[in-house]
Motif scaffolding. Structure first.
Motif, PDB file in Angstrom:
ATOM      1  N   PRO A   1      27.535  29.939  61.498  1.00 34.23           N
ATOM      2  CA  PRO A   1      28.311  28.746  61.131  1.00 34.23           C
ATOM      3  C   PRO A   1      27.941  27.551  62.009  1.00 34.23           C
ATOM      4  O   PRO A   1      27.702  27.716  63.211  1.00 34.23           O
TER       5      PRO A   1
ATOM      6  N   VAL B   1      29.851  24.843  62.569  1.00 31.76           N
ATOM      7  CA  VAL B   1      30.993  24.380  63.353  1.00 31.76           C
ATOM      8  C   VAL B   1      32.035  25.495  63.391  1.00 31.76           C
ATOM      9  O   VAL B   1      31.996  26.419  62.584  1.00 31.76           O
ATOM     10  N   THR B   2      32.955  25.382  64.343  1.00 31.16           N
ATOM     11  CA  THR B   2      33.975  26.405  64.498  1.00 31.16           C
ATOM     12  C   THR B   2      35.201  26.048  63.675  1.00 31.16           C
ATOM     13  O   THR B   2      35.830  25.033  63.920  1.00 31.16           O
ATOM     14  N   LEU B   3      35.518  26.857  62.703  1.00 33.34           N
ATOM     15  CA  LEU B   3      36.718  26.594  61.917  1.00 33.34           C
ATOM     16  C   LEU B   3      37.712  27.737  62.089  1.00 33.34           C
ATOM     17  O   LEU B   3      38.344  28.170  61.145  1.00 33.34           O
ATOM     18  N   ALA B   4      37.806  28.273  63.312  1.00 37.47           N
ATOM     19  CA  ALA B   4      38.730  29.374  63.560  1.00 37.47           C
ATOM     20  C   ALA B   4      40.152  28.918  63.278  1.00 37.47           C
ATOM     21  O   ALA B   4      40.510  27.786  63.573  1.00 37.47           O
ATOM     22  N   THR B   5      40.934  29.785  62.689  1.00 39.87           N
ATOM     23  CA  THR B   5      42.328  29.451  62.418  1.00 39.87           C
ATOM     24  C   THR B   5      43.065  29.285  63.741  1.00 39.87           C
ATOM     25  O   THR B   5      42.971  30.153  64.597  1.00 39.87           O
ATOM     26  N   PRO B   6      43.777  28.164  63.906  1.00 41.93           N
ATOM     27  CA  PRO B   6      44.509  27.980  65.154  1.00 41.93           C
ATOM     28  C   PRO B   6      45.468  29.147  65.378  1.00 41.93           C
ATOM     29  O   PRO B   6      46.086  29.637  64.436  1.00 41.93           O
TER      30      PRO B   6
ATOM     31  N   ARG C   1      32.488  21.323  67.325  1.00 43.69           N
ATOM     32  CA  ARG C   1      33.906  21.260  66.954  1.00 43.69           C
ATOM     33  C   ARG C   1      34.635  22.504  67.458  1.00 43.69           C
ATOM     34  O   ARG C   1      35.478  23.065  66.766  1.00 43.69           O
TER      35      ARG C   1
ATOM     36  N   PRO D   1      37.238  24.535  69.484  1.00 44.46           N
ATOM     37  CA  PRO D   1      38.581  24.140  69.953  1.00 44.46           C
ATOM     38  C   PRO D   1      38.847  24.503  71.403  1.00 44.46           C
ATOM     39  O   PRO D   1      39.622  25.401  71.689  1.00 44.46           O
TER      40      PRO D   1
ATOM     41  N   THR E   1      48.164  22.039  62.867  1.00 42.41           N
ATOM     42  CA  THR E   1      47.795  22.011  64.284  1.00 42.41           C
ATOM     43  C   THR E   1      47.085  20.692  64.539  1.00 42.41           C
ATOM     44  O   THR E   1      45.979  20.484  64.044  1.00 42.41           O
TER      45      THR E   1
ATOM     46  N   GLN F   1      43.220  19.800  64.763  1.00 47.57           N
ATOM     47  CA  GLN F   1      42.501  20.975  64.297  1.00 47.57           C
ATOM     48  C   GLN F   1      42.499  21.039  62.772  1.00 47.57           C
ATOM     49  O   GLN F   1      41.596  20.570  62.127  1.00 47.57           O
ATOM     50  N   GLN F   2      43.512  21.629  62.225  1.00 52.23           N
ATOM     51  CA  GLN F   2      43.554  21.732  60.772  1.00 52.23           C
ATOM     52  C   GLN F   2      44.987  21.864  60.283  1.00 52.23           C
ATOM     53  O   GLN F   2      45.896  22.189  61.042  1.00 52.23           O
TER      54      GLN F   2
ATOM     55  N   SER G   1      26.335  23.488  55.730  1.00 49.81           N
ATOM     56  CA  SER G   1      26.321  24.936  55.907  1.00 49.81           C
ATOM     57  C   SER G   1      27.360  25.613  55.018  1.00 49.81           C
ATOM     58  O   SER G   1      27.539  26.819  55.093  1.00 49.81           O
TER      59      SER G   1
ATOM     60  N   GLN H   1      30.645  25.309  55.057  1.00 50.57           N
ATOM     61  CA  GLN H   1      31.924  25.670  55.672  1.00 50.57           C
ATOM     62  C   GLN H   1      33.076  24.836  55.140  1.00 50.57           C
ATOM     63  O   GLN H   1      34.230  25.212  55.273  1.00 50.57           O
TER      64      GLN H   1
END
Lengths: 317, 528
Positions: free
Chosen positions: A164, A166-171, A263, A265, B218, B221-222, B259, B261
């Motif tokens: 990936p 960028v990092t789109l880990a769920t907060p 990106r 977190p 958040t 963040q998202q 990519s 995402q």
């Protein structure tokens, strides 16, 4: 030895306090305040006044600093100006994320640097040694931002699509539940740090390999493996420990750029945001944490150097 | 035809919009735009082909950070705006061609003076918590926005509303009294920051009538939203889930799209447009807008207080070159006038072109043959610094020295904000009178040119209370003529909005508002 460490620790605490003071002065010197930064173009006089009062920005700078320091000593870093949450709660997850990233990068680059340095030294002046030298020199000359972008193009967007971008880990979910997001940031940091370690270790190793005790060990008919791992490496590592420490400490600062690019977190991304927001409590907390990592890593390096150097070790007794 | 908000006009412009949409999504036949009264809104926004339900729509939005909010009335950053569009609806909204259409209102009609407006609310609309929408919620919303202790973003625009003169006729009818007559209340109420919230609204548990319901948030963040099954626009929304992801960095946002995402991003950096276009799985969504990044000259500060100097500086600009170099061609040249989509925009005033001889002659007359000025620039919007650089170079050709003073945005918005003699600014699409209220009157919050021409003030004040369209048109034309002749703005272009999305995403059409992604129209997007 204990007294020395204690002295170093106190010195470290003093450093941290000075860092916090300098930072506070610097953030005060930044034009504009948090209320203005938060409201941006929406900053009508009425809304500014209302927000300034809400954020206690109407107090004098000295009072604001003392208030902060009193809290910090007790482990309370105050509330973020930007979103009113306690700083410690906002930073908790991010700090863990950054530490995971830094620890992974530190481990990989140290192992890789030590291995490559040793390998290169053992092939002194042969093609492999020259090749390593050129590659490490080029990598060391490139800014980590460039390395990172090149890796993204190569491994996630254009050439191959393996990791990936960028990092789109769920907060709320720890980053290590998704290890694939760590690969590119760790690789970028490794490529930025490992070349220095490799080069220093090679130089140090060559010196050790030429020394009499290594020749003696070889003459005694010890297997080469034992000579390198048992005799040469520990003695070569001592002088390099400082360099490794400096590089690892650099990771704490370099993480800001890397996290922004990917990106990720962590505290680096939070720091960029906090500076833009003139969010003094956040800036203070993050930089003090980064400074603390710096101090701790250097302390660790001192210990390694002392333990690795027989003369220093005995003189302390 | 007295009301500025005439549904017949809306319907006609809807058809135009529909045609626009057809072009954008490949010319497939559209649903009929005349499918009954309730069909008006949805038909205009329905994409070609039959929309599919389901999926998680992942959207990368520029900016955001710790100060993010889901408060309906305090959006500042782009992610804030995007969330507001997902969660809330305003009384009126805009078609992609910038004409006004009803949303939560069924109608909003001014009295003949126009001091009172009558609002009829749409029936059968419910909030996310199931509570039916009534005019009590509308009154509560106005009170919340205008709260003197904590004024919200739209407080200045809506300050014309007299809270004491809100009269509830029945659950769905409200008489809105104004402090002074105004024909543009409807225009103000289309703003996304004037979304209707239920009485007792608490931003910690954001509840609105929008296409998506709040799930998690958040800051920096998202944020995650789920479909509102009882949404009042039939059929919408199509996606089951909406995830809005903040991207403070341009590179990361484009990389995330490349990519795979995210499915959609707003504001492609023009430098990276070629990379996006080269990817067969991606589409670029480009919209003409009324957004502008002017140079601002203070008309009360030397040397700009001399109208000949202002005219000369306007004549120095090679507008097409500015558009080509600063915006890579993604824009339209301007004529020192704003509000190009206002039906009363003064289209017939002559287009100003670069004329160095005329500029030099004006400067000579004003006694500034070798004019030196300082231009304050800052990266407050895409292209501002580049525009300043190109302008400085163009000015050189006429012997005018423009010294650039580049400052950090904190300095730009610092104590000297709105006081710089010669600087820049950025504005989004607006109609003429609302824009005047924002920036061209002594009472405006952002009058960066310090413009206070008495004749101009008289003209726009009269226009603001003139319901008769022909009379208003004349008044506004005269006002624009004054600004075109002697105003303090150099308006060299209107910037296009450039977004991008995966080819799987359907339903997006070019939108003139300047708000990215068809005004963050998440309800209309569907995943193929």
């Amino acid at each position: 030895m204990l007294r020395l460490l204690l002295r170093r620790l106190l010195l470290g605490l003093l450093t941290l306090w000075l860092v916090s003071l300098v930072l506070f002065v610097l953030t005060q010197a930044l034009p504009g305040d948090a209320a203005r930064a938060i409201l941006g173009r929406e900053a009508t006089p009425e809304r500014l006044a209302a927000l300034r009062q809400q954020l206690h920005l109407d107090q004098s700078p000295a009072a604001q600093y003392l208030h902060w320091l009193r809290g910090a000593v007790r482990g309370d870093f105050g509330r973020s100006l930007a979103d009113q949450q306690p700083v410690s709660r906002l930073l908790g997850d991010r700090l863990v994320n950054s530490l995971v990233l830094m620890a992974a990068a530190a481990l990989v680059s140290t192992v890789l640097g030590v291995a490559a340095g040793t390998w290169s030294a053992l092939r002194r002046d042969r093609f492999a040694d020259h090749a390593t030298s050129v590659v490490t020199l080029v990598l060391a000359a490139l800014p980590e931002f460039v390395i990172g972008i090149a890796l993204v193009v190569l491994l996630s967007t254009t050439v191959f699509r393996v990791f990936p971008a960028v990092t789109l880990a769920t907060p709320g979910h720890p980053v290590w539940t998704r290890l694939d997001v760590l690969v590119l940031p760790v690789l970028t940091m490794t490529l930025a740090v490992a070349p220095y370690i490799t080069r220093m270790l090679r130089a140090s190793m060559i010196e050790v390999l030429d020394s009499e005790y290594v020749q003696m060990a070889r003459l005694k008919g010890m297997p080469e493996r034992t000579v390198i791992v048992r005799h040469a490496l520990p003695n070569a590592l001592g002088p390099v420990a400082q360099v490794i420490a400096l590089q690892l400490a650099w990771l704490a600062g370099g993480v800001v750029v890397i996290e922004y690019l990917f990106r990720y977190p962590g505290i680096g991304q939070a720091l960029v945001d906090a500076v833009a927001n003139r969010d003094v409590p956040m800036v203070q907390a993050i930089t003090v944490v980064i400074a603390a990592i710096y101090v701790a890593v250097n302390l660790l390096a001192d210990m390694v150097q002392i333990l690795g150097n027989a003369r220093l070790r005995t003189s302390l007794r | 035809m007295t009301a500025p908000l005439d549904w017949r006009v809306s319907r006609r412009s809807l058809l135009k919009t529909a045609a626009l949409g057809a072009v954008a999504v490949g010319g497939a036949p559209l649903l009929s735009a005349c499918g009954g009264s309730s069909g008006i809104e949805t038909s205009a926004t329905a994409p070609a082909g039959s929309p599919k339900r389901g999926g998680n729509l992942r959207v990368g939005i520029v900016g955001g950070g710790a100060k993010d909010t889901v408060d309906a009335h305090l959006p500042v950053s782009h992610p804030d705006e995007a969330r507001v569009f997902a969660l809330y609806d305003s009384l009126l909204t805009r078609n992609p061609d910038y004409s006004i259409r009803p949303a939560l209102a069924e109608s909003l009609t001014p009295s003949s003076d126009p001091r009172t407006w009558t609002l009829k609310l749409r029936q059968g609309v419910t909030f996310h918590n199931g509570k039916p929408l009534t005019v009590d919620d509308v009154s509560f919303t106005f009170q919340r926005i205008l709260d003197p202790k904590s004024p919200k973003s739209q407080a200045t625009a809506l300050s014309i509303i007299d809270l004491e003169a809100l009269k509830k006729v029945d659950d769905h009818t409200l008489a809105i009294g104004l402090k002074s007559p105004s024909v543009i209340l409807d225009d103000h109420l289309t703003n996304y920051a004037a979304g209707i919230v239920p009485a007792g609204y608490d931003p910690a548990k954001p509840v609105g009538t929008g296409p998506f319901k709040f799930q998690s948030f958040t800051p920096g963040q998202q944020s995650v939203f789920v479909r509102n099954d009882s949404y009042w626009q039939s059929g919408q929304p199509y996606a089951d889930q909406l995830t809005i992801i903040d991207f403070p960095d341009d590179t990361a946002r484009v990389n995330a799209l490349l990519s795979g995402q995210v499915d959609v991003i707003d504001q492609v950096p023009l430098g990276q447009l070629a990379v996006v276009k080269a990817n067969p799985g991606l589409r670029v969504l480009e919209s003409e807008t009324g957004a502008w990044i002017p140079f601002t000259m203070r008309v009360d500060a030397a040397p700009f207080s001399d109208v000949r100097v202002r005219q000369a500086l306007r004549l120095l600009v090679d507008r097409q070159q500015m558009v080509d170099q600063v915006l890579s061609g993604h824009g339209k040249i301007g004529n020192d006038l704003y509000a190009p989509f206002d039906p009363m925009f003064a289209r017939d005033l002559p287009q100003r072109h670069q004329d160095l001889d005329q500029a030099k002659s004006l400067l000579r007359q004003a006694g500034h043959s070798d004019l030196r000025v300082e231009l304050v620039t800052s990266e407050v919007a895409a292209g501002t610094v580049e525009a300043a650089q190109v302008f400085a170079r163009q000015a050189q050709d006429a012997g005018v020295t423009v010294k650039l003073k580049k400052v950090d945005s904190g300095v730009f918005y610092g104590d000297n904000y709105l006081k710089w003699d010669f600087a820049q600014d950025f504005w989004f699409t607006r109609n003429y009178l609302p824009q005047v209220a924002q920036g061209s009157l002594p009472t405006s919050p952002y009058n960066e040119t310090h413009w206070k021409d008495p004749t101009f003030i008289d003209l726009v004040t009269r226009a603001g209370s003139t319901v008769d369209e022909a009379k208003r048109r004349q008044l506004l034309h005269d006002a624009q003529k004054i600004e075109h002749d002697s105003g303090g703005y150099i308006i060299w272009s209107f910037t296009n909005q450039v977004d991008a999305h995966s080819s799987k995403v359907n339903g997006l059409v070019p939108d003139k508002s300047g708000i990215p992604l068809t005004s963050y129209g998440f309800g209309r997007m569907w995943l193929g």
